[in-house]
Design an enzyme around this catalytic site. Structure first.
Site, mmCIF file in Angstrom:
data_model
loop_
_atom_site.group_PDB
_atom_site.id
_atom_site.type_symbol
_atom_site.label_atom_id
_atom_site.label_comp_id
_atom_site.label_asym_id
_atom_site.label_seq_id
_atom_site.Cartn_x
_atom_site.Cartn_y
_atom_site.Cartn_z
ATOM 1 N N HIS A 218 0.882 -1.186 0.000
ATOM 2 C CA HIS A 218 0.000 0.000 0.000
ATOM 3 C C HIS A 218 0.918 1.235 0.000
ATOM 4 O O HIS A 218 1.802 1.356 -0.858
ATOM 5 C CB HIS A 218 -0.921 -0.112 1.225
ATOM 6 C CG HIS A 218 -2.084 0.831 1.264
ATOM 7 N ND1 HIS A 218 -2.416 1.673 0.235
ATOM 8 C CD2 HIS A 218 -3.004 1.088 2.254
ATOM 9 C CE1 HIS A 218 -3.489 2.387 0.572
ATOM 10 N NE2 HIS A 218 -3.855 2.050 1.808
ATOM 11 N N HIS A 257 -1.840 -2.326 -9.626
ATOM 12 C CA HIS A 257 -2.918 -1.789 -8.798
ATOM 13 C C HIS A 257 -4.125 -2.702 -8.907
ATOM 14 O O HIS A 257 -4.436 -3.191 -9.982
ATOM 15 C CB HIS A 257 -3.297 -0.368 -9.255
ATOM 16 C CG HIS A 257 -4.000 0.407 -8.202
ATOM 17 N ND1 HIS A 257 -5.303 0.159 -7.846
ATOM 18 C CD2 HIS A 257 -3.565 1.399 -7.388
ATOM 19 C CE1 HIS A 257 -5.645 0.980 -6.865
ATOM 20 N NE2 HIS A 257 -4.614 1.747 -6.568
ATOM 21 N N ASP A 312 2.616 5.892 -6.781
ATOM 22 C CA ASP A 312 3.816 5.938 -5.951
ATOM 23 C C ASP A 312 5.097 6.116 -6.751
ATOM 24 O O ASP A 312 6.092 6.617 -6.223
ATOM 25 C CB ASP A 312 3.880 4.689 -5.064
ATOM 26 C CG ASP A 312 2.756 4.699 -4.035
ATOM 27 O OD1 ASP A 312 2.389 5.815 -3.605
ATOM 28 O OD2 ASP A 312 2.227 3.635 -3.696
#
Ligand code: CMC
Length: 376
Positions: A218, A257, A312
């Site tokens: 995460h 994802h 990210d």
């Protein structure tokens, strides 16, 4: 009936907070297109939108900003705990989690009304930038720097550095915070909702959500992605590094994802633009080029599997150009997402039912208890 692994595709509540239309490449916060919010809003305004369900009027926004400013310094015991965590060598995300948890100390928590929980959420959101900045300064042996509050992003950078950031840097982080503020029923928001469903207070909710965010699958991926780019070091080395990782059966941080399997995350475009702007501002393109190289190379290798870059990857580039130590990437994510966590907790509590799933037992039964002396 058993839920699919990872609860994939399982809807746990109805919501008016966030719509992710992965096929159309669109994200809406409370009905507003995230791209437009990123262009025209501020983090404070977006946080208000998420928490209260509508955009504030001018006076309401001013009042909300004044409230965040007045609550920016946490109670003394919380500040001291952040300093202690720094001297004990804690990770900043752990220091932040502990600090938020300690905000409950000394407060009467008996009122669990929506108003009281929202007030606690706002208190936590307001204090998080200072806590992280203070922690980082303490571990560098520096005194706290409490800057003037003109917005969450500017205040965080100013308190971290002890000097005002370039307005372009502050705006880049502000947009980053808007993008990070909310993203549907991700693991940390589900954690927040699960804890809220027990009627635990908002500090407990946010503390638990930070624990969830920490994991490398995460939010922790924004630290791992930064470490990856630093290790690669040169755009020429991207292919060799990726091949080695994949051959060893390891995942590439910043890629993949659960809900973007047919195309890239729509937030990528915004973040890439921010990363480019900062690279130009700094006159340093190395990290941007490595990230672009990764996007291209990993994309060519893994897009067929539904693996695309996630936020990210470019978030780590943005934080690098803003001069954040890599381990602050994660608490920076948390301080933005806290608005989303609080919004989900409040929404669920409005029609609360304890979250208590079940499981299917597949172990043995009726085993004979063997006394310890017989077990050898
Ligand atoms: N690198 C290489 N292969 C990958 C990656 C990756 N980053 N992600 C998934 N795969 C492979 C995976 O090994 C599997 O292959 P196979 O079918 O051959 O076994 C296939 O893709 C499907 O993976 P999955 O585990 O079923 O996918 P998931 O939906 O459960 O996982 C994920 C999503 C985010 C946990 C995963 O993509 C991952 O571990 N990514 C790296 C960590 C990361 O960047 N996390 C940030 C997520 S987005 C921001 C946030 O929420 O904080």
């Amino acid at each position: 009936m058993i839920a699919p692994p990872g609860l994939e595709g399982v809807a746990v509540k109805e919501t008016k907070i966030c719509l992710i239309d992965a096929d159309a490449g669109k994200i809406y916060y409370r009905g507003y297109d995230l791209e437009e919010l990123a262009e025209r809003s501020t983090y404070e305004e977006t946080a208000y939108l998420l928490l209260y369900g509508r955009l504030p009027r001018r006076a309401e926004l001013e009042e909300f900003r004044a409230r965040l400013a007045s609550l920016r310094r946490p109670p003394r015991h919380v500040e001291e705990a952040a300093g202690l965590a720094a001297s004990a060598g804690a990770e900043p995300i752990d220091a932040l989690r502990t600090a938020v948890s300690l905000m409950a100390a000394g407060e009467d928590l008996s009122d669990r009304s929506a108003e009281a929980e929202l007030a606690r959420g706002i208190k936590a959101i307001a204090a998080m930038p200072y806590v992280v900045a203070h922690f980082d300064r303490a571990r560098r042996g520096l005194k706290p720097a409490d800057a003037e509050y003109r917005g969450h992003a500017q205040y965080f950078l100013a308190s971290l550095r002890g000097e005002e950031p370039d307005p372009k840097e502050a705006r880049a982080l502000d947009v980053m915070f808007i993008v990070y503020a909310e993203h549907g029923m991700n693991n940390s928001s589900f954690t927040a909702v699960t804890v809220a469903s027990t009627l635990a207070d908002m500090y407990a909710v946010i503390t638990a959500a930070i624990s969830s965010l920490k994991g490398p699958l995460h939010g922790g991926a924004n630290v791992d992605a930064a470490k990856m780019i630093a290790e690669i070091g040169d755009p020429e080395r991207v292919a060799e590094w990726v091949d080695k990782q994949l051959a060893a059966g390891r995942r590439i941080p910043g890629f993949g994802h659960r809900i973007y399997k047919r195309g890239p995350d729509p937030r990528l475009k915004i973040l890439k633009g921010l990363a480019k702007g900062l690279a130009e501002l700094k006159g340093d393109f190395a990290w941007l080029e490595i990230a672009e190289g990764l996007e291209e190379y990993v994309g060519a290798k893994l897009a067929a599997k539904g693996i695309y870059p996630n936020t990210d990857l470019y978030a780590s580039v943005i934080f690098h150009y803003l001069g954040l130590p890599v381990d602050l990437n994660l608490p920076a994510f948390a301080m933005a997402r806290a608005a989303g966590w609080a919004a989900h907790a409040l929404e669920y509590r409005a029609q609360n039912r304890l979250i208590r799933p079940t499981e299917r037992y597949v172990g043995p039964v009726n085993l004979r208890y063997q006394p310890l002396e017989e077990r050898g």
